[in-house]
Design an enzyme around this catalytic site. Structure first.
Site, short mmCIF file in Angstrom:
data_model
loop_
_atom_site.label_atom_id
_atom_site.label_comp_id
_atom_site.label_asym_id
_atom_site.label_seq_id
_atom_site.Cartn_x
_atom_site.Cartn_y
_atom_site.Cartn_z
N GLU A 107 0.81 -1.23 0.00
CA GLU A 107 0.00 0.00 0.00
C GLU A 107 0.85 1.28 0.00
O GLU A 107 0.48 2.26 -0.64
CB GLU A 107 -0.97 0.01 1.20
CG GLU A 107 -0.27 -0.19 2.52
CD GLU A 107 -1.13 0.15 3.75
OE1 GLU A 107 -0.91 -0.50 4.79
OE2 GLU A 107 -1.96 1.06 3.68
N THR A 129 2.81 -8.13 -0.77
CA THR A 129 2.82 -8.03 0.69
C THR A 129 2.39 -9.38 1.20
O THR A 129 1.41 -9.96 0.72
CB THR A 129 1.90 -6.94 1.28
OG1 THR A 129 1.68 -7.26 2.67
CG2 THR A 129 0.54 -6.85 0.62
N ILE A 130 3.13 -9.89 2.18
CA ILE A 130 2.73 -11.19 2.72
C ILE A 130 1.36 -11.08 3.38
O ILE A 130 0.67 -12.07 3.53
CB ILE A 130 3.78 -11.77 3.71
CG1 ILE A 130 3.92 -10.91 4.95
CG2 ILE A 130 5.13 -11.97 3.03
CD1 ILE A 130 4.68 -11.60 6.08
N ASP A 131 0.96 -9.86 3.75
CA ASP A 131 -0.32 -9.69 4.47
C ASP A 131 -1.55 -9.87 3.57
O ASP A 131 -2.65 -10.03 4.06
CB ASP A 131 -0.41 -8.29 5.08
CG ASP A 131 0.64 -8.04 6.14
OD1 ASP A 131 1.46 -8.93 6.38
OD2 ASP A 131 0.64 -6.94 6.73
N GLY A 174 0.72 -9.44 10.07
CA GLY A 174 -0.64 -9.02 9.71
C GLY A 174 -0.99 -7.81 10.54
O GLY A 174 -1.46 -7.95 11.66
N GLU A 234 -0.15 -10.20 14.55
CA GLU A 234 0.53 -9.15 15.33
C GLU A 234 -0.39 -7.95 15.59
O GLU A 234 -0.24 -7.25 16.59
CB GLU A 234 1.78 -8.68 14.60
CG GLU A 234 1.46 -8.06 13.25
CD GLU A 234 2.66 -7.57 12.45
OE1 GLU A 234 3.80 -7.68 12.91
OE2 GLU A 234 2.41 -7.08 11.33
N ARG A 277 3.15 -20.99 26.44
CA ARG A 277 4.39 -20.72 25.68
C ARG A 277 4.07 -19.73 24.56
O ARG A 277 2.91 -19.60 24.15
CB ARG A 277 4.92 -21.98 25.00
CG ARG A 277 5.44 -23.05 25.91
CD ARG A 277 6.91 -22.81 26.25
NE ARG A 277 7.53 -24.00 26.79
CZ ARG A 277 7.33 -24.48 28.02
NH1 ARG A 277 6.49 -23.88 28.82
NH2 ARG A 277 7.96 -25.56 28.43
N LEU A 284 11.06 -14.99 10.05
CA LEU A 284 11.19 -16.34 9.50
C LEU A 284 10.10 -16.61 8.47
O LEU A 284 10.29 -17.39 7.55
CB LEU A 284 11.12 -17.39 10.62
CG LEU A 284 12.29 -17.36 11.60
CD1 LEU A 284 12.06 -18.41 12.69
CD2 LEU A 284 13.60 -17.62 10.88
O1 F6P Z 1 3.65 -5.05 5.52
C1 F6P Z 1 4.12 -6.35 5.58
C2 F6P Z 1 4.67 -6.67 6.94
O2 F6P Z 1 5.13 -7.96 6.85
C3 F6P Z 1 3.66 -6.47 8.09
O3 F6P Z 1 2.91 -7.59 8.37
C4 F6P Z 1 4.55 -6.12 9.25
O4 F6P Z 1 3.87 -5.34 10.20
C5 F6P Z 1 5.65 -5.36 8.61
O5 F6P Z 1 5.76 -5.84 7.29
C6 F6P Z 1 6.95 -5.48 9.37
O6 F6P Z 1 8.02 -5.10 8.59
P1 F6P Z 1 9.37 -4.44 9.05
O7 F6P Z 1 9.67 -4.91 10.44
O8 F6P Z 1 10.37 -4.91 8.03
O9 F6P Z 1 9.19 -2.97 8.98
#
Ligand code: F6P
Length: 362
Positions: A107, A129-131, A174, A234, A277, A284
């Protein structure tokens, strides 16, 4: 024709195959490609001679199978209201004799691409984006690889969880959207899935986990079934609270780094359950070799992006809609992120995925 390619935002598996696809197609068409290192930074600063690298067909074999970005990523915002560098971008386009830029990003990177395009910079986009939270496309590079890592990791932590009869929090990325948690958790048969789109109470979480344990006990399944896996995004948070931040730094697009919600929830549950835990997958899940899907779609996105440049269809990005490769205006990515439809896809009672249309809604 000379095309510059850049990768912005966080790295994602599929970036290098997309670059390989761009070079492959450009070579067929007799075009030249250069890599613009460190995302928009290559065009947004003046001392940038070491930011540009020629990408010939010799890179294709290597790039096609690698995760990360061989031309580096950054979260540089060339159109930040506080420090707008549109003029420098235009100067650099001339300096490097670029006829077009292909920006690969999420984005923020593509949002900046759209603004630049409105201001006359010839740019096209490739979504990553993996998200998987970009509006306008059902697929973003990196998502499939991350999902596979999450599924495999849930299986790994289940060994420890089973051995210690543990409530195990597996934290995944995410920020706004819970696709990775939802679909990763679904594939791993997680007991609970927590996503940013649905805020929950800690009492609800405790009662759901106790119910799940009771179900196991009532079925006399044995100690080995008492462990529970919770996949948490997250960006998931308790009602009335904000997402847990890793630190207080803001990036150029105004985002905080998130992380630690799994640890926080674990600490709140410690008095209710004997063993708890937590593991965060963090980088990763991003740093894996791209899966077949990310390689194939990356390659095809690369080819199509060159085609857009050829047709002069600037201000657009390649995308997937209804499983077809399509072209959409870049302005789409500036709309609100593509979130999980909670009413349709999330079971608020069980805090888990709702599977109503097994073959749809992937
Ligand atoms: O935007 C993709 C993403 O993987 C989010 O899920 C995450 O919050 C962010 O990147 C973290 O990226 P970095 O720590 O490299 O800034």
């Amino acid at each position: 024709m000379r095309i510059g390619v850049l990768t912005g935002g966080g790295d994602a598996p599929g970036l290098n195959p997309a670059i390989a696809g761009i070079v492959e197609r450009a070579t067929m068409d007799g075009y030249e490609v250069v890599g613009l290192k460190r995302g928009w930074q290559a065009l947004a600063i003046r001392e940038n001679d070491n930011h540009v690298v020629k990408l010939g067909p010799e890179i294709i074999r290597e790039y096609s199978r690698l995760g990360g970005s061989k031309i580096q990523c950054s979260r540089t915002n060339p159109v930040s209201p506080k420090n707008d560098r549109t003029d420098i971008v235009k100067e650099n386009m001339k300096k490097f004799k670029l006829d077009a830029v292909i920006a690969i990003g999420g984005e923020d990177t593509l949002g900046a691409a759209e603004v630049l395009s409105e201001r006359g910079v010839p740019v096209v986009g490739i979504p990553k984006t993996i998200d998987r939270d970009l509006t306008g496309t059902e697929y973003t590079l990196g998502y499939d690889t991350a999902l596979n890592v999450i599924c495999e990791s849930a299986e790994r932590v289940a060994h420890t969880a089973e051995s210690h009869e543990t409530i195990f929090f597996l934290e995944v990325m995410g920020r706004h959207a819970g696709w990775l948690a939802l679909r990763g958790g679904e594939s791993a048969f997680a007991d609970v899935i927590l996503i940013p789109e649905y805020t929950f109470s800690i009492q609800k979480l405790i009662s759901v986990l106790k119910e799940r344990q009771k179900e196991t006990d009532d079925l006399n399944l044995g100690f080995e079934h008492r462990y529970k896996i919770i996949v948490v995004a997250e960006g998931a948070h308790i009602e009335g609270e904000e997402a847990v931040r890793r630190d207080s730094k803001l990036d150029e697009f105004g985002h905080y780094s998130l992380g630690g919600v799994g640890d926080y929830l674990k600490s709140l549950l410690e008095h209710e359950f004997k063993h708890t835990r937590y593991t965060a997958l963090a980088y990763l899940q991003r740093g894996a070799p791209p899966t077949q899907r990310d390689r194939q779609i990356g390659r095809r996105f690369g080819h199509s992006a060159v085609e857009l440049v050829k047709q002069g269809k600037f201000g657009h990005m390649v995308a997937v809609q209804k499983s077809k490769l399509v072209v959409v205006p870049l302005r789409e990515v500036r709309k609100s992120p593509r979130l999980v439809d909670v009413d349709k896809l999330y079971d608020k009672e069980r805090l888990n995925v709702k599977i109503e249309n097994p073959l749809l809604d992937t």
